[in-house]
Design a protein around this motif. Structure first.
Motif: not given
Length: 85
Positions: A29, A50, A53, A71, A75
Motif C-alpha cells: 500500500e 485482485l 481492484q 494490498c 494478504f
C-alpha cells in the motif's frame, strides 16, 4: 523424477531474474515489494478480482515496470497460497 520447487512465489530484487512463464507484480500500500509469480495465476478468479481492484486504484499506468497491486504483503501471500492448492 520431478523437481519440486519449495515456493511458487518469491520476493525478487533484480530485473533479470524473471523465469519463463512468470511475471512481476509489486505488492503493498505504501512501500512496494517485488514478487515473481506464475502466469497461470492470471486465469484464477481470485487473482482476477485482485487485478480489478488494482486497476481501479492505479489504472493502467504502472511506473515501476510491473503490475502494482495495492494490498498488504500478508494478504497477497495468503491469496497466492490458496491459488497453489
Amino acid at each position: 523424477m520431478a523437481i519440486r520447487m519449495p515456493r511458487i512465489i518469491k520476493k525478487s530484487s533484480t530485473v533479470g531474474d524473471v523465469p519463463k512463464g512468470h511475471f512481476v507484480v509489486y505488492i503493498g500500500e505504501k512501500q512496494k515489494k517485488r514478487f515473481v509469480i506464475p502466469i497461470s495465476f492470471l486465469s484464477q478468479p481470485l487473482f482476477q478480482d485482485l487485478l480489478s481492484q488494482a486497476e481501479e486504484e492505479f489504472g493502467f499506468d504502472h511506473p515501476m515496470g510491473g503490475v502494482t497491486i495495492p494490498c498488504s504483503e500478508d494478504f497477497f501471500v495468503d491469496l497466492t497460497s490458496r491459488l497453489r492448492k
